[in-house]
Design a protein around this motif. Structure first.
Motif, PDB file in Angstrom:
ATOM      1  N   ASN A  95       0.963  -1.251  -0.032  1.00 31.47           N
ATOM      2  CA  ASN A  95      -0.055  -0.064  -0.008  1.00 31.47           C
ATOM      3  C   ASN A  95       0.916   1.094   0.107  1.00 31.47           C
ATOM      4  OD1 ASN A  95      -2.473  -1.499  -0.157  1.00 31.47           O
ATOM      5  ND2 ASN A  95      -2.585  -1.471   2.112  1.00 31.47           N
ATOM      6  N   ASN A  96       1.838   1.257   0.815  1.00 28.40           N
ATOM      7  CA  ASN A  96       2.765   2.461   0.842  1.00 28.40           C
ATOM      8  C   ASN A  96       3.563   2.678  -0.457  1.00 28.40           C
ATOM      9  OD1 ASN A  96       2.312   2.903   3.432  1.00 28.40           O
ATOM     10  ND2 ASN A  96       4.145   1.891   4.165  1.00 28.40           N
ATOM     11  N   THR A  97       3.595   1.655  -1.073  1.00 28.82           N
ATOM     12  CA  THR A  97       4.438   1.662  -2.798  1.00 28.82           C
ATOM     13  C   THR A  97       3.514   2.185  -3.535  1.00 28.82           C
ATOM     14  OG1 THR A  97       4.014  -0.463  -3.228  1.00 28.82           O
ATOM     15  CG2 THR A  97       5.919   0.184  -2.339  1.00 28.82           C
ATOM     16  N   GLN A  98       2.368   1.816  -3.579  1.00 29.63           N
ATOM     17  CA  GLN A  98       1.015   2.378  -4.196  1.00 29.63           C
ATOM     18  C   GLN A  98       0.702   3.827  -3.933  1.00 29.63           C
ATOM     19  OE1 GLN A  98      -2.247  -0.208  -3.713  1.00 29.63           O
ATOM     20  NE2 GLN A  98      -1.431  -1.922  -5.201  1.00 29.63           N
ATOM     21  N   ILE A  99       0.844   4.124  -2.788  1.00 26.49           N
ATOM     22  CA  ILE A  99       0.518   5.694  -2.521  1.00 26.49           C
ATOM     23  C   ILE A  99       1.627   6.504  -2.936  1.00 26.49           C
ATOM     24  CG2 ILE A  99       0.575   7.204  -0.608  1.00 26.49           C
ATOM     25  CD1 ILE A  99      -0.783   5.056   1.099  1.00 26.49           C
ATOM     26  N   ASP A 100       3.153   5.892  -2.844  1.00 28.73           N
ATOM     27  CA  ASP A 100       4.267   6.801  -3.521  1.00 28.73           C
ATOM     28  C   ASP A 100       4.084   7.092  -4.973  1.00 28.73           C
ATOM     29  OD1 ASP A 100       5.064   6.977  -1.108  1.00 28.73           O
ATOM     30  OD2 ASP A 100       6.686   5.420  -1.043  1.00 28.73           O
ATOM     31  N   GLN A 101       3.496   5.885  -5.543  1.00 29.08           N
ATOM     32  CA  GLN A 101       3.158   5.756  -7.169  1.00 29.08           C
ATOM     33  C   GLN A 101       2.370   6.897  -7.373  1.00 29.08           C
ATOM     34  OE1 GLN A 101       2.945   1.891  -8.218  1.00 29.08           O
ATOM     35  NE2 GLN A 101       5.051   1.322  -8.151  1.00 29.08           N
ATOM     36  N   ASN A 102       1.182   6.796  -6.681  1.00 31.30           N
ATOM     37  CA  ASN A 102       0.067   7.663  -6.811  1.00 31.30           C
ATOM     38  C   ASN A 102       0.410   9.165  -6.669  1.00 31.30           C
ATOM     39  OD1 ASN A 102      -1.820   5.636  -7.932  1.00 31.30           O
ATOM     40  ND2 ASN A 102      -2.750   5.403  -5.869  1.00 31.30           N
ATOM     41  N   SER A 103       1.098   9.471  -5.399  1.00 30.04           N
ATOM     42  CA  SER A 103       1.409  10.697  -5.456  1.00 30.04           C
ATOM     43  C   SER A 103       2.583  11.350  -6.250  1.00 30.04           C
ATOM     44  CB  SER A 103       2.067  10.850  -3.879  1.00 30.04           C
ATOM     45  OG  SER A 103       3.238  10.183  -3.822  1.00 30.04           O
ATOM     46  N   ARG A 104       3.319  10.402  -6.735  1.00 26.52           N
ATOM     47  CA  ARG A 104       4.333  10.645  -7.942  1.00 26.52           C
ATOM     48  C   ARG A 104       3.564  11.004  -9.379  1.00 26.52           C
ATOM     49  NH1 ARG A 104       8.034   6.235  -7.892  1.00 26.52           N
ATOM     50  NH2 ARG A 104       8.055   5.940  -5.600  1.00 26.52           N
ATOM     51  N   ARG A 105       2.564  10.295  -9.486  1.00 22.64           N
ATOM     52  CA  ARG A 105       1.791  10.424 -10.685  1.00 22.64           C
ATOM     53  C   ARG A 105       0.963  11.650 -10.549  1.00 22.64           C
ATOM     54  NH1 ARG A 105      -2.931   9.169 -13.117  1.00 22.64           N
ATOM     55  NH2 ARG A 105      -2.956   8.764 -15.173  1.00 22.64           N
ATOM     56  N   SER A 106       0.320  11.912  -9.517  1.00 26.63           N
ATOM     57  CA  SER A 106      -0.248  13.134  -9.570  1.00 26.63           C
ATOM     58  C   SER A 106       0.301  14.672  -9.158  1.00 26.63           C
ATOM     59  CB  SER A 106      -1.280  13.114  -8.173  1.00 26.63           C
ATOM     60  OG  SER A 106      -0.520  13.317  -6.961  1.00 26.63           O
ATOM     61  N   ALA A 107       1.673  14.478  -8.831  1.00 23.53           N
ATOM     62  CA  ALA A 107       2.395  15.566  -8.861  1.00 23.53           C
ATOM     63  C   ALA A 107       3.117  15.754 -10.469  1.00 23.53           C
ATOM     64  CB  ALA A 107       3.931  15.149  -8.028  1.00 23.53           C
TER      65      ALA A 107
END
Length: 194
Positions: free
Chosen positions: A43-55
């Motif tokens: 979940n933490n890696t998915q959150i990191d990927q989602n935050s990077r994508r939104s940025a």
């Protein structure tokens, strides 16, 4: 084990369905079952990927609005990709920039620059804003609404303009016979006495 099968609660010895046992323990007995650490890491890696994508999307959005991609090809690519991936902020920004910098391209592929008053008709191009590309498609298929053939604004600003862009002296998509047929239809709808 079947989800609808009843099991006995460890704390109160009450019969509860298997699919509801965790909820029962959490609500009634305030018991939290720990989830495995592996799932938290995923979940933490998915959150990191989602935050990077939104940025990255926010950065692209800002660059489009600042005018870094102010050429027709890149703006049309952004529009096409935003439609494909469902990125509505990028789509709106690219359309807005295309409208400002290249109004003729915007008119050709997206729609009219200024909306017109439909004057009571709900089926002409005044009421249904269409791009020149869509109007040319209607001309080729002879599916122009009869209200658009009767409306002088639609004829002058949309249908004739589409003939100029896609007709015999333009992109050569609309042949002369089709245009003559459209002109006859216009004459029959607009000036017919019987």
């Amino acid at each position: 084990m079947d989800k609808d099968e009843f099991v006995v609660c460890d704390f109160c010895s009450k019969s509860v369905k298997f699919k509801n046992i965790r909820k029962h323990k959490r609500k009634i007995h305030s018991s939290e079952e720990k989830r495995p650490k592996v799932r938290e890491a995923v979940n933490n890696t998915q959150i990191d990927q989602n935050s990077r994508r939104s940025a990255r999307l926010q950065e692209t959005f800002a660059r489009i609005n600042q005018g870094e991609y102010d050429n027709e090809k890149s703006l049309l690519n952004f529009i096409r990709n935003a439609i494909t991936h469902g990125e509505f902020n990028i789509l709106k920004a690219a359309k807005q920039r295309l409208r400002k910098k290249f109004p003729s391209t915007y008119r050709r592929y997206i729609g009219p620059i200024n909306l017109r008053d439909p004057l009571g008709s709900k089926n002409c191009y005044c009421a249904i804003a269409s791009s020149i590309d869509c109007i040319a498609h209607d001309i080729l298929n002879l599916t122009i609404p009869k209200e658009a053939l009767q409306c002088d604004a639609c004829w002058d600003l949309d249908i004739s303009y589409a003939w100029g862009v896609y007709g015999q002296y333009g992109a050569k998509k609309i042949d002369t016979e089709t245009w003559r047929t459209v002109c006859r239809l216009r004459g029959d709808k607009k000036y017919a006495t019987a």
